[in-house]
Design an enzyme around this catalytic site. Structure first.
Site, PDB file in Angstrom:
ATOM      1  N   LEU A 295      32.859  27.579  49.739  1.00 25.46           N
ATOM      2  CA  LEU A 295      33.324  28.463  50.816  1.00 25.46           C
ATOM      3  C   LEU A 295      33.241  29.915  50.379  1.00 25.46           C
ATOM      4  O   LEU A 295      33.341  30.232  49.197  1.00 25.46           O
ATOM      5  CB  LEU A 295      34.758  28.117  51.233  1.00 25.46           C
ATOM      6  CG  LEU A 295      35.922  28.392  50.283  1.00 25.46           C
ATOM      7  CD1 LEU A 295      36.358  29.855  50.274  1.00 25.46           C
ATOM      8  CD2 LEU A 295      37.098  27.535  50.661  1.00 25.46           C
TER       9      LEU A 295
ATOM     10  N   ALA B  46      24.213  28.238  42.168  1.00 22.58           N
ATOM     11  CA  ALA B  46      24.254  28.716  43.562  1.00 22.58           C
ATOM     12  C   ALA B  46      24.777  30.147  43.599  1.00 22.58           C
ATOM     13  O   ALA B  46      24.191  31.027  44.246  1.00 22.58           O
ATOM     14  CB  ALA B  46      25.148  27.800  44.413  1.00 22.58           C
TER      15      ALA B  46
ATOM     16  N   ALA C 162      24.798  32.303  41.162  1.00 24.24           N
ATOM     17  CA  ALA C 162      23.858  33.195  40.471  1.00 24.24           C
ATOM     18  C   ALA C 162      22.688  33.557  41.400  1.00 24.24           C
ATOM     19  O   ALA C 162      22.271  34.715  41.458  1.00 24.24           O
ATOM     20  CB  ALA C 162      23.351  32.524  39.197  1.00 24.24           C
TER      21      ALA C 162
ATOM     22  N   CYS D 116      34.261  35.748  41.995  1.00 17.47           N
ATOM     23  CA  CYS D 116      33.417  34.706  41.393  1.00 17.47           C
ATOM     24  C   CYS D 116      32.025  35.115  40.932  1.00 17.47           C
ATOM     25  O   CYS D 116      31.582  34.628  39.890  1.00 17.47           O
ATOM     26  CB  CYS D 116      33.322  33.527  42.345  1.00 17.47           C
ATOM     27  SG  CYS D 116      34.930  32.728  42.526  1.00 17.47           S
TER      28      CYS D 116
END
Ligand code: NAD
Ligand code: UGA
Length: 463
Positions: A161, A221, A223, A274
């Site tokens: 998400l 994903a 990166a 993140c």
């Protein structure tokens, strides 16, 4: 068979919304969300919710008090559960081996030890936190060597998400990924978790893999997504130097179906909890496995992002006649993207710090972020009179020499910029770090406009 009872460790941006969605979609499943942070649990129970996400309150209200509970009594919740989702934080290590790169697995390890201590019977442990590849192996070792009566399957079910669109992403995800041990027990555990998602997500979107592929895919994903932003941001600098327009370039390349149009929006730099952390984690893994060239390739994505943030602040200083000492700069937007109150790694932090370091007085306005949070992010525990927080965009801009738009809040598109211009020092500068505003209109009002990857004055004819 009775439906599985679900428990979640960690009631943050992932645990809260994810579990609320499962509870809302599966009224017959009992879902308990736990956190050691009692204030957070209280907020989930009594509001305002600790996480701002459009549509989240409705989802929570649908299930809370029925099959969805929030509690700080972690151990009792663990004891009762068949499936335990681990949604605790995995920040970058700040000290010791791998500091500044490797993931700090303190919370994950503590979660595993806590589960081992109280678990009785068969438990499925689901890693939802983003973790380095092969963490499941460490978790299993901790669980199996510390538990008296528990038996465990550890699965990897990373969360994809994005903040600001969490509800829509959970309701209608591109895919659900579940990795497990390639044994009959592992496959059965994967199927149990897949069956929960299958209540509202088509089966062909539920991908199953081995454990290591699932763990690694999450890092990869993020990166790849971040790499696209750094790629287009690098080109934004070239556009500014040559007179090309980065939005036109993005549109042109995005029409190639092999490239695609998403994640090509040039900006002041990506933020969020993140992207940077996960890429640095990937870099650390590559180094650990003796792949320095691969590590350097991915590290450049973060380096380009840092450069873009500082390039933006440097541009503000340069355009304001090479000094901002004693000048007032309004910063519109502090969250790392619109529709969230999250400020972790927001580009605004770096820009505010740079400008304050140059002697500017920075006045921030954000519709969702509190003054305390803004000051804590920029200054830590220090005090500095050169940082202020306004209660409206108009107030922030009053008397300012320049305005910097750093978050793409919809509200900023509806501001009365003529009034803002009237209240500013002249010449009034506007730096659009999101390419959000109608630049030509603003120029007609008298603003000196600078945007990401755009020529300062649109070129009409070739000279
Ligand atoms: P967060 O910091 O908002 O929430 C983590 C919560 O876990 C905290 O409230 C903390 O008190 C709690 N916690 C820590 N140890 C605990 C324990 N032993 N028992 C109970 N609670 C405990 O973090 P987040 O943003 O929700 O991210 C969680 C994980 O999900 C991270 O690994 C992150 O990389 C990943 N992720 C985050 C996002 C996102 O959009 N934020 C998206 C996908 C994946
Ligand atoms: C990102 C991923 O999109 C999620 O799939 C992933 O689950 C999540 O990280 C995670 O692991 O935490 P998030 O960081 O919440 O989600 O938000 P994004 O929409 O990806 O935006 C990240 C940053 O990139 C923001 O600062 C945003 O403004 C910036 N961005 C995004 C751009 O500058 N340009 C773009 O084209 C897209």
């Amino acid at each position: 068979m009775p439906p599985p009872r679900i428990c979640c460790l960690g009631a943050g941006y992932v645990g809260g919304p994810t579990m609320a969605m499962i509870a809302a979609k599966c009224p017959d499943l009992e879902v308990i969300v736990t956190d050691m942070n009692e204030a957070r649990i209280r907020a989930w129970n009594e509001g305002p919710l600790p996480v701002y996400e459009p549509g989240l309150e409705e989802v929570v209200k649908k299930a809370r008090g029925k099959n969805l509970r929030f509690t700080a009594d972690v151990k009792s919740a663990l004891q009762a559960a068949d499936i335990i989702f681990v949604c605790v934080g995995t920040p970058t290590k700040t000290h010791g081996v791998g500091a500044g790169r490797a993931a700090d697995l303190t919370y994950v390890e503590a979660a595993a030890r806590m589960i081992a201590e109280v678990a009785e019977g068969a438990k499925i442990i689901v890693e939802k936190s983003t973790i380095p590849v092969r963490t499941a192996s460490a978790m299993l070792t901790i669980l199996r060597s510390n538990s008296k009566n528990g038996t465990f399957q550890v699965l990897s079910n990373p969360e994809f998400l994005a903040e600001g669109t969490a509800v829509a992403d959970l309701e209608n995800p591109d895919r659900i990924l579940i990795g497990g041990e390639q044994t009959p027990e592992g496959r059965a555990a994967v199927e149990k978790v897949a069956a929960i998602y299958a209540r509202w997500i088509p089966r062909d979107r539920i991908l199953t893999t081995n454990l290591w592929s699932a763990e690694l895919s999450k890092l990869v994903a993020n990166a790849f997504l971040a790499q696209r932003i750094s790629s287009i941001n690098s080109i934004s600098a070239l556009c500014e130097a040559t007179g090309a327009d980065v939005e036109e370039v993005a549109r042109a390349i995005g029409r190639d179906s092999r490239i695609g149009p998403k994640f090509l929006k040039a900006s002041v730099g990506f933020g969020g909890s993140c992207f940077q952390k996960d890429i640095l984690n990937l870099v650390y893994l590559c180094e650990h496995f003796g792949l320095p060239e691969v590590a350097a390739f991915w590290e450049s994505v973060v380096k380009m992002n840092d450069w873009q943030k500082h390039r933006f602040s440097a541009r503000v200083v340069r355009e304001l006649f090479s000094t901002v000492r004693g000048k007032s700069i309004a910063v519109l937007g502090f969250a790392f993207k619109k529709d969230t109150n999250d400020t972790r790694e927001s580009a605004a932090i770096a820009v505010c710090r740079d400008l304050i370091k140059e002697g500017a007085r920075v006045v921030v306005y954000d519709p969702r972020v509190s003054p305390t949070q803004i000051c804590a992010e920029v200054l830590g525990s220090e005090k500095n009179p050169n940082l202020a927080v306004a209660t409206s965009a108009l107030e922030a801009c009053h008397g300012a020499h320049g305005v910097a738009v750093l978050t793409e809040w919809d509200e900023f598109k509806t501001l009365d910029f003529q009034k803002i211009h009237d209240g500013m020092q002249k010449p009034a500068f506007l730096f659009d770090g999101r390419n959000l505003l109608p630049h030509e209109n603003l120029r007609e009002m008298g603003f000196k406009v600078f945007a990401i990857g755009k020529p300062p004055v649109p070129s009409a004819a070739v000279s």
